[in-house]
Structures are given as C-alpha cells and as structure tokens.
Design a protein around this motif. Structure first.
Motif, PDB file in Angstrom:
ATOM      1  N   VAL A 178       0.844  -1.198   0.000  1.00 26.17           N
ATOM      2  CA  VAL A 178       0.000   0.000   0.000  1.00 26.17           C
ATOM      3  C   VAL A 178       0.880   1.249   0.000  1.00 26.17           C
ATOM      4  O   VAL A 178       0.667   2.186  -0.786  1.00 26.17           O
ATOM      5  N   CYS A 179       1.863   1.272   0.880  1.00 24.21           N
ATOM      6  CA  CYS A 179       2.755   2.436   0.972  1.00 24.21           C
ATOM      7  C   CYS A 179       3.576   2.611  -0.299  1.00 24.21           C
ATOM      8  O   CYS A 179       3.718   3.733  -0.813  1.00 24.21           O
ATOM      9  N   ASP A 180       4.129   1.512  -0.796  1.00 13.57           N
ATOM     10  CA  ASP A 180       4.929   1.593  -2.021  1.00 13.57           C
ATOM     11  C   ASP A 180       4.079   2.051  -3.197  1.00 13.57           C
ATOM     12  O   ASP A 180       4.535   2.830  -4.045  1.00 13.57           O
ATOM     13  N   GLY A 181       2.847   1.576  -3.250  1.00 13.63           N
ATOM     14  CA  GLY A 181       1.968   1.943  -4.354  1.00 13.63           C
ATOM     15  C   GLY A 181       1.693   3.434  -4.405  1.00 13.63           C
ATOM     16  O   GLY A 181       1.771   4.059  -5.467  1.00 13.63           O
ATOM     17  N   GLU A 207       4.919   5.397  -5.377  1.00 13.57           N
ATOM     18  CA  GLU A 207       5.209   5.353  -6.809  1.00 13.57           C
ATOM     19  C   GLU A 207       4.263   6.268  -7.593  1.00 13.57           C
ATOM     20  O   GLU A 207       4.668   6.944  -8.536  1.00 13.57           O
ATOM     21  N   LYS A 208       2.992   6.292  -7.173  1.00 16.61           N
ATOM     22  CA  LYS A 208       2.027   7.153  -7.868  1.00 16.61           C
ATOM     23  C   LYS A 208       2.364   8.622  -7.665  1.00 16.61           C
ATOM     24  O   LYS A 208       2.293   9.421  -8.610  1.00 16.61           O
ATOM     25  N   LEU A 209       2.735   8.990  -6.453  1.00 18.84           N
ATOM     26  CA  LEU A 209       3.085  10.383  -6.179  1.00 18.84           C
ATOM     27  C   LEU A 209       4.308  10.818  -6.988  1.00 18.84           C
ATOM     28  O   LEU A 209       4.342  11.930  -7.527  1.00 18.84           O
ATOM     29  N   ILE A 210       5.291   9.939  -7.077  1.00 19.75           N
ATOM     30  CA  ILE A 210       6.488  10.260  -7.861  1.00 19.75           C
ATOM     31  C   ILE A 210       6.137  10.385  -9.341  1.00 19.75           C
ATOM     32  O   ILE A 210       6.559  11.330 -10.022  1.00 19.75           O
ATOM     33  N   ARG A 211       5.310   9.457  -9.819  1.00 16.51           N
ATOM     34  CA  ARG A 211       4.927   9.453 -11.233  1.00 16.51           C
ATOM     35  C   ARG A 211       4.118  10.682 -11.609  1.00 16.51           C
ATOM     36  O   ARG A 211       4.258  11.220 -12.706  1.00 16.51           O
ATOM     37  N   ARG A 212       3.276  11.131 -10.696  1.00 21.59           N
ATOM     38  CA  ARG A 212       2.380  12.247 -11.008  1.00 21.59           C
ATOM     39  C   ARG A 212       2.945  13.611 -10.598  1.00 21.59           C
ATOM     40  O   ARG A 212       2.251  14.611 -10.682  1.00 21.59           O
TER      41      ARG A 212
END
Length: 265
Positions: free
Chosen positions: A88-91, A94-99
């Motif tokens: 959950v945390c990794d997901g 990764e989304k925050l970095i991607r966006r």
C-alpha cells in the motif's frame, strides 16, 4: 514533534497490535473488508466534522481511527497474499512520484493550476478512459458535483471568469422559476438540480467548498434551534405551544450569541 525514528516505531507498534488483535480478538478475527466498509465511511465523516470544528485534538483522534482502518484492510489483504501495508505504501509512493514530474522529473510548471492539469493528463496516460473515473459513484451528490467540476476543469473544460458562471446561475434560476409556474414536477426537479449544480460551480470559482459551507450552516442552524428549544423548556412550553413571533425572539437572540455559548448547549 517526534523524530522520524519515533514515528516509525509508533507505526510498527500499531502493526504489532493489529496482528495481535486479528489473532486473538473474537470481533477483530471475524471482520472482512465488506463488514468494515460502513465503519470506515463513518470514521471519515467524523474526521470531517472535527476538521470543520477546528478541534485539533479530535482531528488527531479521528486520524488514528482512519489509520487503524487502513492497517486493518492491509492486514486482511496480507492474509490472502493479495497485498500488505508495504505494498500500500509503495503503491502510493510510486504514484506520487509518477504524477509529480515537476518534482521528480524535468517538467516545469508555473502554478498549482498547471499541476492539476498535468495530474489529470497523466491519469489518462495511465489508462483511465475518462477524467471522471476518479469520482466515486457513492459520493453524496453535492460533493460529487464539486468533484466532477473540479475534474473537468483540470483538463481545461471550464469557464474563464466568475461573472460568466454567475450569469449561468441566473439563467438556471430563471428556467427554474418558469417551470415552477408551469407546475410540472419532473421539470421543476430537473431545473432545481441545474440550479444547484451551477451554484456549486460558482462556489468553486470563489474558492468555496460548498460541502463545507453547507455543513457549517447546518451546524449553525442546529445550534440556534437547540437554543430555541432550551428557551422554550425554561418557560415550560413545547415549541408547538409557541407562536412564530415568540420563537423568532429567541432565534434572534441565538444569532447574537457568541459561538462558544451556543456550543455549550
């Protein structure tokens, strides 16, 4: 404030307690994602109430309740090997970095509005078929209207100036009044929905969250009405025994009272 080490230790403690409760407590052992769902929604609303009341101690407590639910769902997910709290945390990381390519990449942005537009465009590139896919169907209608308008504005579908939106509000009000005169209930309801939708849009242009504004008014009305009830009780009367003129006297008194006095009712 606590150090990062203490924060991680506190989170580890919560994970340990969750493991113990899931193994030993009869109630916790029988819970499923479905059984927790309505409780989670209730906890989020309680957090929202605390935020509107600006009760930071209550905010802290309600955040704990919401965090517990996140850990609980993650624990259940781990039992079926679908995901755990690390996933959950990794997901979300990764989304925050991607966006946020303007932070973690080479994209330049001039303001927060451009950040929002980029966010929505990136979601479409990730496979979303519509910018509206991120609006939950179960949201209350007022919140949903605000989120829909905010989402489409993020890709440029928006008015340019607040006065344009207000003209739309007036247009919808006139159409609503016309249908009221005609007496067609279905058309009246449709036009009333259009009025509300346009008012939500105008609120957005003014930087007002309509849900928060309406809830504050709900709370204000409720406190004033409770004051009215207390005054009727002091006179050994029920509200049904009082005239509107009598009730209005106490209503006006309530409007003049400081909020802290009303809160103590």
């Amino acid at each position: 404030m606590n150090s990062r080490e203490k924060q991680l230790k506190a989170f580890d403690r919560l994970l340990t307690i969750m493991d113990e409760l899931r193994e030993q407590c009869p109630w916790d052992k029988k819970q499923t994602m479905e059984s927790l769902r309505h409780l989670t929604i209730e906890e989020v609303y309680e957090l929202g109430d605390a935020i509107l009341d600006n009760d930071l101690q209550e905010v802290k407590k309600e955040l704990g309740d919401v965090l517990l639910h996140i850990v609980f769902y993650s624990k259940i997910g781990s039992e079926t090997s679908h995901f755990d709290i690390a996933d959950v945390c990794d997901g979300i990381c990764e989304k925050l970095i991607r966006r946020h390519p303007h932070i973690y990449g080479d994209v330049n942005v001039k303001d927060d509005a451009e950040v929002k537009r980029n966010w929505e465009n990136l979601k479409l590139k990730e496979g979303k078929k519509s910018v509206l896919e991120g609006v939950p169907q179960s949201l209350p209608a007022l919140v949903k209207a605000y989120r829909i308008q905010d989402k489409v504005a993020g890709v440029g579908f928006d008015w340019e100036k607040p006065d344009q939106v207000w003209k739309k509000v007036e247009e919808e009000l006139n159409e609503f009044k016309a249908e009221v005169k005609l007496g067609n209930q279905v058309a009246i309801e449709n036009e009333f929905g259009d009025v509300l939708f346009s008012m939500v849009n105008y609120a957005r242009f003014l930087g007002i969250n309509p849900e928060n504004a309406l809830e504050r008014t709900n709370k204000k009305f409720s406190k004033r009405f409770q004051y009215l009830e207390s005054k009727a009780k002091e006179q050994s009367k029920s509200l049904k025994q009082m005239s509107l003129a009598e009730m209005d006297i106490f209503w006006e008194e309530a409007k003049r009272l400081p909020n802290r006095e009303l809160e103590n009712l």
